[in-house]
Design an enzyme around this catalytic site. Structure first.
Site, PDB file in Angstrom:
ATOM      1  N   GLU A   1      42.073  61.226  47.157  1.00 30.24           N
ATOM      2  CA  GLU A   1      43.375  61.477  46.535  1.00 30.24           C
ATOM      3  C   GLU A   1      43.239  61.792  45.048  1.00 30.24           C
ATOM      4  OE1 GLU A   1      47.733  59.319  45.762  1.00 30.24           O
ATOM      5  OE2 GLU A   1      46.227  58.321  46.987  1.00 30.24           O
TER       6      GLU A   1
ATOM      7  N   LYS B   1      44.251  63.997  50.161  1.00 33.22           N
ATOM      8  CA  LYS B   1      45.629  63.627  49.814  1.00 33.22           C
ATOM      9  C   LYS B   1      45.949  64.254  48.455  1.00 33.22           C
ATOM     10  CE  LYS B   1      48.921  59.804  49.363  1.00 33.22           C
ATOM     11  NZ  LYS B   1      49.228  58.392  49.643  1.00 33.22           N
TER      12      LYS B   1
END
Length: 345
Positions: free
Chosen positions: A178, A220
């Site tokens: 992420e 992500k």
């Protein structure tokens, strides 16, 4: 099943068509702040009861592939004594765990952050695997300003993400990678696009260097969007085009899917952006585009729940409605008219 086979199967299941990931990994501080704003007592038991409300919503497993838990949560159980990872797994939802220790000031880089938590990570991964986790999350934070992000900041965070991912794959957890480019600031969408390009280039360069199997991760990313203080906000279609352009340029086809963070967008806007990407580019992309939202899935349900047992069923209905809308967006089938009607499905 070997770790290799398990990791591949888990990564594919995490981005199954029409399913997304619930980010329920708020730290004590974040959870308590949200409770405090609503007048909900900030206690361990109240946090446990809130997570039970989320995880036991009837039918939620039809629309969620996974749920990211915090250290406290993965060790908790329902009031009846069933561990939360078991509750999720029985609903067809893969339990995951937040592994990072938060973003801290980066030495030598004023106003920039680096995510910490690598010390002792191998042992923590083994423990969480034993508790039922099958994937993990590590969030890097990139801020856009007049002279930042610096190369120093981007490289430091990319390196930490790659080291984390290597340890996860070694220990049997699918790493959610992420790299979040924050919406804070007055930058235009073109600046956001340029920074996303830099960040994703650095991240995949390091993942390659560390020998990460890209078919066993989930990305992500943040969406390519203008800063919240920018007077010229891009349209939903412009955000969709810029985001997909960036992903096409930087994300290898071997990655199974991208599960977007909402990053402070409103519930409706995060859903609309995801839907526009899947509508405009249906059948043209090598990876699935889905959601991994926290506040954008939970906030309305929390406001309905308010810490009251009597409100659990109503709050679960609100949660299910929000998740259904995002499931539809992940297929490019979202209808904004459904925003006003809570589903009775």
């Amino acid at each position: 099943m070997t770790f290799t086979e398990e990791l591949k199967a888990t990564a594919q299941a995490m981005v199954a068509p029409g399913k997304g990931i619930l980010a329920a990994d708020e730290s004590f501080g974040t959870a308590n702040k949200r409770f405090q704003k609503l007048g909900i007592p900030q206690t361990v038991e109240m946090r446990r009861a809130y997570r039970e409300m989320l995880f036991t919503a009837p039918g939620i497993g039809k629309f969620l592939s996974g749920a990211i838990l915090f250290d406290e949560t993965i060790r908790q159980s329902t009031e009846a004594g069933v561990p939360f990872p078991t509750v999720l797994a029985e609903a067809g939802i893969i339990p995951g765990i937040k592994l990072d220790a938060g973003a801290k000031p980066l030495a030598g880089a004023p106003d920039e952050l680096v995510t910490e938590g690598l010390d002792g990570l191998r042992d923590r991964i083994a423990e969480y695997y034993g508790l039922g986790a099958r994937f993990a999350k590590w969030r890097a934070v990139i801020t856009i300003g007049n002279t930042i992000p610096s190369r120093h900041c981007i490289e430091a965070n990319a390196d930490a993400l790659a080291r984390y991912a290597a340890l996860c794959q070694e220990g049997g957890l699918v790493p959610i990678v992420e790299p979040e480019v924050l919406m804070d600031g007055g930058h235009a969408i073109a600046r956001s696009l340029a920074v996303h390009h830099q960040v994703l280039h650095a991240v995949f360069d390091r993942l390659y260097l560390y020998g990460i199997h890209l078919d066993r991760i989930v990305l992500k990313p943040s969406m390519v969007i203008a800063g919240v203080d920018c007077p010229q906000q891009a349209s939903v279609e412009e955000v969709a085009r810029a985001t997909v352009q960036c992903l096409r340029d930087r994300v290898p086809a071997s990655v199974p899917g991208c599960a977007f963070l909402s990053g402070g967008q409103s519930d409706e806007l995060a859903t609309a952006h995801l839907n526009a990407m899947n509508q405009q580019f249906k059948g043209q992309l090598p990876w699935t585009l889905t959601f991994s939202y926290g506040r954008a899935l939970q906030q309305a349900a929390m406001q309905t729940w308010m810490g009251q047992e009597a409100n659990v069923a109503a709050a679960q209905k609100v949660l299910l409605h929000r998740v259904q809308l995002n499931s539809a967006a992940a297929l490019g089938e979202y209808n904004p008219e459904r925003e006003t009607a809570v589903s009775h499905a």
